[in-house]
Design a protein around this motif. Sequence first.
Motif, short mmCIF file in Angstrom:
data_model
loop_
_atom_site.label_atom_id
_atom_site.label_comp_id
_atom_site.label_asym_id
_atom_site.label_seq_id
_atom_site.Cartn_x
_atom_site.Cartn_y
_atom_site.Cartn_z
N GLU A 243 0.83 -1.21 0.00
CA GLU A 243 0.00 0.00 0.00
C GLU A 243 0.87 1.27 0.00
O GLU A 243 0.54 2.27 -0.65
N GLN A 244 1.97 1.21 0.74
CA GLN A 244 2.88 2.37 0.79
C GLN A 244 3.50 2.62 -0.58
O GLN A 244 3.53 3.76 -1.07
N LEU A 245 3.97 1.53 -1.20
CA LEU A 245 4.59 1.69 -2.53
C LEU A 245 3.58 2.26 -3.52
O LEU A 245 3.89 3.17 -4.29
N ARG A 246 2.37 1.73 -3.46
CA ARG A 246 1.34 2.21 -4.40
C ARG A 246 1.04 3.70 -4.17
O ARG A 246 0.91 4.46 -5.11
N SER A 247 0.93 4.10 -2.89
CA SER A 247 0.65 5.52 -2.59
C SER A 247 1.79 6.41 -3.08
O SER A 247 1.55 7.52 -3.57
N VAL B 170 3.83 5.84 -5.59
CA VAL B 170 3.84 5.95 -7.05
C VAL B 170 2.59 6.72 -7.53
O VAL B 170 2.66 7.48 -8.50
N GLU B 171 1.47 6.57 -6.83
CA GLU B 171 0.30 7.39 -7.21
C GLU B 171 0.60 8.87 -7.00
O GLU B 171 0.17 9.72 -7.79
N SER B 172 1.35 9.20 -5.95
CA SER B 172 1.74 10.59 -5.72
C SER B 172 2.64 11.07 -6.84
O SER B 172 2.53 12.21 -7.31
N ALA C 111 9.56 11.73 -9.75
CA ALA C 111 10.42 11.19 -8.69
C ALA C 111 10.42 12.09 -7.45
O ALA C 111 10.38 11.60 -6.32
N GLN C 112 10.46 13.38 -7.67
CA GLN C 112 10.49 14.28 -6.51
C GLN C 112 9.17 14.21 -5.74
O GLN C 112 9.15 14.24 -4.51
N ASN C 113 8.05 14.08 -6.48
CA ASN C 113 6.77 13.89 -5.79
C ASN C 113 6.81 12.61 -4.95
O ASN C 113 6.34 12.57 -3.81
N ALA C 114 7.40 11.55 -5.52
CA ALA C 114 7.50 10.28 -4.80
C ALA C 114 8.35 10.45 -3.55
O ALA C 114 8.02 9.91 -2.48
N ALA C 115 9.42 11.21 -3.68
CA ALA C 115 10.31 11.44 -2.53
C ALA C 115 9.55 12.12 -1.39
O ALA C 115 9.65 11.72 -0.22
N ILE C 116 8.77 13.11 -1.75
CA ILE C 116 8.02 13.86 -0.73
C ILE C 116 6.97 12.95 -0.08
O ILE C 116 6.78 12.96 1.14
N ALA C 117 6.30 12.15 -0.93
CA ALA C 117 5.28 11.24 -0.40
C ALA C 117 5.93 10.25 0.57
O ALA C 117 5.42 9.99 1.66
N ALA C 118 7.08 9.70 0.16
CA ALA C 118 7.77 8.71 1.01
C ALA C 118 8.15 9.35 2.34
O ALA C 118 7.94 8.77 3.42
N GLU C 119 8.68 10.56 2.29
CA GLU C 119 9.10 11.23 3.52
C GLU C 119 7.89 11.53 4.42
O GLU C 119 7.99 11.47 5.64
#
Length: 247
Positions: free
Chosen positions: A25-29, A31-33, A118-126
Amino acid sequence: MNEMIEQLKRHRSIRKYKPDPLAEEQLRSIVESAQAASTSSNLQAYSVVAVTDRGTKAALSRLAADQAYIAECPVFLVWCADLNRLLIAASAASEGEARIPATTEMFILATVDAALAAQNAAIAAESLGLGIVFIGGIRDDPDGVSRLLGLPKYVYPVFGMCVGYPDQEPDLRPRLPLETVLHRERYSSDSFAAGIERYDGELRRFMLTRAGGKRDTTWSKEMAQRLAIRKRDHMRTFLREKGFDLE
Ligand SMILES: Cc1cc2nc3c(=O)[nH]c(=O)nc-3n(C[C@H](O)[C@H](O)[C@H](O)COP(=O)(O)O)c2cc1C
């Protein structure tokens, strides 16, 4: 100012990870971000390959100057500029064979799209309490990375990204003073000399603290060393072979 801005300003690259895996679920969120980022003309000209397999991560680590955190992080994301999907869509929609314009512009579009996602993904992950570090090191051997991940023509790996739970708390790396980056109405280098001098002092203190007093350098010195070396001369030929012709 607000929570989002506070989070953005707390960013620091993480180079040591706990072994805990990410939930699907985290990975999907994440990548959706990434997919929610702006994209040139809605081309969405990028793909991301999520690598969790130990053997593949170890191989990627070797291809990228043995950066150990690539093998250690639970998920390694490889962000690719991707014109292949556009070609497939356009070929299906048109009578004849569609073609990718061999222009520098197409290269820029796809590369920028990959970077924004990628930067959106970075922010979502953080925002999920995870840490990341971008890995340009995969361009040391883009051919090897392409073969390992099965990247076809019109797809090239722009950079990788380690993602996982941080197992370190590094200090925030200071940035250049705002005045040296923010220009008002017209570009001006007037503030550069003073701003860089101030920043050199700040970064010197940061490096001394981080390296336990062993690394005495400044930003200007680091940049001088960096500019003195040509890196990754193979990229031009590699990109041409991948269909990014840069005409
Ligand atoms: C496109 C890109 C490629 C990078 N490649 C690497 C890399 O291969 N290895 C690494 O350790 N850090 C890499 N970094 C991380 C930068 O060194 C880091 O973001 C920068 O020094 C600022 O530090 P901070 O992210 O902790 O604020 C890369 C960053 C970017 C944006």
